[in-house]
Motif scaffolding. Structure first.
Motif, PDB file in Angstrom:
ATOM      1  N   TYR A   4      20.581  73.814  42.915  1.00 55.60           N
ATOM      2  CA  TYR A   4      21.298  72.581  42.601  1.00 55.60           C
ATOM      3  C   TYR A   4      21.363  71.617  43.786  1.00 55.60           C
ATOM      4  O   TYR A   4      21.970  70.552  43.678  1.00 55.60           O
ATOM      5  CB  TYR A   4      22.727  72.899  42.154  1.00 55.60           C
ATOM      6  N   SER A   5      20.745  71.989  44.904  1.00 54.45           N
ATOM      7  CA  SER A   5      20.865  71.160  46.107  1.00 54.45           C
ATOM      8  C   SER A   5      20.335  69.731  45.925  1.00 54.45           C
ATOM      9  O   SER A   5      20.906  68.795  46.507  1.00 54.45           O
ATOM     10  CB  SER A   5      20.175  71.833  47.298  1.00 54.45           C
ATOM     11  N   PRO A   6      19.261  69.485  45.145  1.00 57.39           N
ATOM     12  CA  PRO A   6      18.836  68.088  44.959  1.00 57.39           C
ATOM     13  C   PRO A   6      19.927  67.194  44.369  1.00 57.39           C
ATOM     14  O   PRO A   6      20.021  66.010  44.735  1.00 57.39           O
ATOM     15  CB  PRO A   6      17.635  68.208  44.010  1.00 57.39           C
ATOM     16  N   LEU A   7      20.752  67.745  43.493  1.00 54.03           N
ATOM     17  CA  LEU A   7      21.845  66.970  42.912  1.00 54.03           C
ATOM     18  C   LEU A   7      22.867  66.606  43.980  1.00 54.03           C
ATOM     19  O   LEU A   7      23.313  65.451  44.061  1.00 54.03           O
ATOM     20  CB  LEU A   7      22.515  67.760  41.789  1.00 54.03           C
ATOM     21  N   VAL A   8      23.225  67.582  44.797  1.00 53.31           N
ATOM     22  CA  VAL A   8      24.208  67.345  45.858  1.00 53.31           C
ATOM     23  C   VAL A   8      23.678  66.334  46.866  1.00 53.31           C
ATOM     24  O   VAL A   8      24.385  65.388  47.260  1.00 53.31           O
ATOM     25  CB  VAL A   8      24.558  68.670  46.565  1.00 53.31           C
ATOM     26  N   ILE A   9      22.421  66.501  47.266  1.00 49.58           N
ATOM     27  CA  ILE A   9      21.823  65.605  48.256  1.00 49.58           C
ATOM     28  C   ILE A   9      21.711  64.193  47.704  1.00 49.58           C
ATOM     29  O   ILE A   9      22.019  63.213  48.397  1.00 49.58           O
ATOM     30  CB  ILE A   9      20.440  66.143  48.678  1.00 49.58           C
ATOM     31  N   SER A  10      21.286  64.067  46.452  1.00 49.74           N
ATOM     32  CA  SER A  10      21.131  62.745  45.839  1.00 49.74           C
ATOM     33  C   SER A  10      22.472  62.040  45.695  1.00 49.74           C
ATOM     34  O   SER A  10      22.590  60.843  46.006  1.00 49.74           O
ATOM     35  CB  SER A  10      20.463  62.875  44.469  1.00 49.74           C
ATOM     36  N   GLY A 171      16.883  71.721  50.164  1.00 51.85           N
ATOM     37  CA  GLY A 171      18.207  72.012  50.702  1.00 51.85           C
ATOM     38  C   GLY A 171      18.651  71.082  51.800  1.00 51.85           C
ATOM     39  O   GLY A 171      19.785  71.177  52.280  1.00 51.85           O
ATOM     40  N   LYS A 172      17.772  70.139  52.210  1.00 48.86           N
ATOM     41  CA  LYS A 172      18.117  69.242  53.307  1.00 48.86           C
ATOM     42  C   LYS A 172      17.855  67.777  52.939  1.00 48.86           C
ATOM     43  O   LYS A 172      18.750  66.931  53.072  1.00 48.86           O
ATOM     44  CB  LYS A 172      17.332  69.614  54.556  1.00 48.86           C
ATOM     45  N   THR A 173      16.649  67.466  52.508  1.00 41.30           N
ATOM     46  CA  THR A 173      16.316  66.079  52.182  1.00 41.30           C
ATOM     47  C   THR A 173      15.694  65.932  50.794  1.00 41.30           C
ATOM     48  O   THR A 173      15.317  64.817  50.407  1.00 41.30           O
ATOM     49  CB  THR A 173      15.328  65.484  53.207  1.00 41.30           C
ATOM     50  N   GLN A 174      15.564  67.019  50.052  1.00 40.89           N
ATOM     51  CA  GLN A 174      14.944  66.946  48.721  1.00 40.89           C
ATOM     52  C   GLN A 174      15.931  66.381  47.704  1.00 40.89           C
ATOM     53  O   GLN A 174      16.862  67.045  47.281  1.00 40.89           O
ATOM     54  CB  GLN A 174      14.456  68.313  48.257  1.00 40.89           C
ATOM     55  N   TRP A 193      11.995  68.678  33.775  1.00 37.92           N
ATOM     56  CA  TRP A 193      12.767  68.143  32.652  1.00 37.92           C
ATOM     57  C   TRP A 193      14.269  68.197  32.918  1.00 37.92           C
ATOM     58  O   TRP A 193      15.008  67.279  32.562  1.00 37.92           O
ATOM     59  CB  TRP A 193      12.451  68.914  31.361  1.00 37.92           C
ATOM     60  N   VAL A 194      14.715  69.268  33.542  1.00 31.04           N
ATOM     61  CA  VAL A 194      16.146  69.391  33.865  1.00 31.04           C
ATOM     62  C   VAL A 194      16.583  68.226  34.743  1.00 31.04           C
ATOM     63  O   VAL A 194      17.586  67.554  34.466  1.00 31.04           O
ATOM     64  CB  VAL A 194      16.442  70.730  34.564  1.00 31.04           C
ATOM     65  N   TRP A 195      15.805  67.966  35.800  1.00 33.85           N
ATOM     66  CA  TRP A 195      16.195  66.907  36.723  1.00 33.85           C
ATOM     67  C   TRP A 195      16.015  65.521  36.120  1.00 33.85           C
ATOM     68  O   TRP A 195      16.774  64.595  36.438  1.00 33.85           O
ATOM     69  CB  TRP A 195      15.414  67.035  38.033  1.00 33.85           C
ATOM     70  N   VAL A 196      15.019  65.351  35.260  1.00 31.24           N
ATOM     71  CA  VAL A 196      14.855  64.074  34.560  1.00 31.24           C
ATOM     72  C   VAL A 196      16.083  63.780  33.705  1.00 31.24           C
ATOM     73  O   VAL A 196      16.631  62.667  33.717  1.00 31.24           O
ATOM     74  CB  VAL A 196      13.582  64.091  33.682  1.00 31.24           C
ATOM     75  N   LEU A 197      16.532  64.769  32.965  1.00 29.03           N
ATOM     76  CA  LEU A 197      17.705  64.586  32.107  1.00 29.03           C
ATOM     77  C   LEU A 197      18.961  64.325  32.934  1.00 29.03           C
ATOM     78  O   LEU A 197      19.813  63.513  32.545  1.00 29.03           O
ATOM     79  CB  LEU A 197      17.905  65.816  31.216  1.00 29.03           C
TER      80      LEU A 197
END
Length: 218
Positions: A4-10, A171-174, A193-197
């Motif tokens: 789930y790190s891309p969600l947190v980073i974004s 986990g850092k910049t993704q 698809w998960v991240w697109v949604l």
């Protein structure tokens, strides 16, 4: 286990970038209204240019400025600091691409404020900072709010400039856009698809909130 790190980073990058852009965009928009002639045209062009340039071009300019041999990168390096390939770079790139949306929205909203109210406030001795905070911003708030939402959505979806100066470090910049790109490139369509949604839902909720706010003001 799903990462789930891309969600947190974004979200971290988008929220922080939008906050800074909100402050800078409003101040710069108000300041630019006092410029005249060729200087006004030049400043407005420079501030709006990131809106039309490809994100990779913006990323290139940021690399030139903040790279190890760049003017700002060298300055940071003298103090042991660096921006390139850090989470700070995700915020920086999001700020650069989203700033014109906040600036243009705020500028347009400020230009619609009743000039008579401003002159009346000056006649009564109100200082310019107080006029800005107590009259202009409240009067222009619907337009500013639109710019705020658009800036957040643009910061959330930033890809090109972020990839160039922050890289794709899990986990850092993704961020979510990078997770989508590399998942698709790797054939992992389920993750893509998960991240697109997720990003469509976040952007859609922002627009719904803006629409509800606008109807409430009306």
């Amino acid at each position: 286990m799903f990462d789930y790190s891309p969600l947190v980073i974004s979200l971290r990058a988008a929220i922080l970038a939008t906050t800074l852009v909100f402050i800078l965009g409003n101040i710069v928009a108000r300041w630019s209204m006092g410029l005249k002639g060729a200087i006004a045209t030049f400043v407005d062009t420079v501030l709006t240019l990131p809106l039309v340039l490809p994100p990779t071009v913006l990323g290139f300019f940021l690399l030139v400025l903040f790279g190890k041999n760049g003017p700002l990168g060298s300055l940071l390096g003298a103090f042991g600091g660096s921006v390139i390939f850090t989470w700070y770079a995700t915020v920086l790139s999001a700020m650069v691409v989203s700033f014109p949306l906040m600036y243009r929205s705020a500028r347009g909203a400020f230009e619609q404020v009743d000039k008579e109210r401003i002159w009346a406030a000056r006649t009564l001795g109100m200082k310019e900072p107080m006029i800005f905070l107590r009259i202009m911003i409240p009067e222009a708030w619907p337009g500013i709010a639109a710019g705020l939402v658009l800036s957040f959505s643009r910061a959330l979806g930033e890809f090109g400039a972020t990839l160039m100066i922050a890289g794709n470090i899990p986990g850092k910049t993704q961020t979510i856009p990078m997770a989508i790109y590399f998942a698709t490139a790797g054939g992992d369509m389920k993750t893509a698809w998960v991240w697109v949604l997720v990003i469509v839902a976040l952007s859609g909720l922002s627009l719904i909130a803006l629409a509800n706010f606008t109807r409430g003001r009306q």
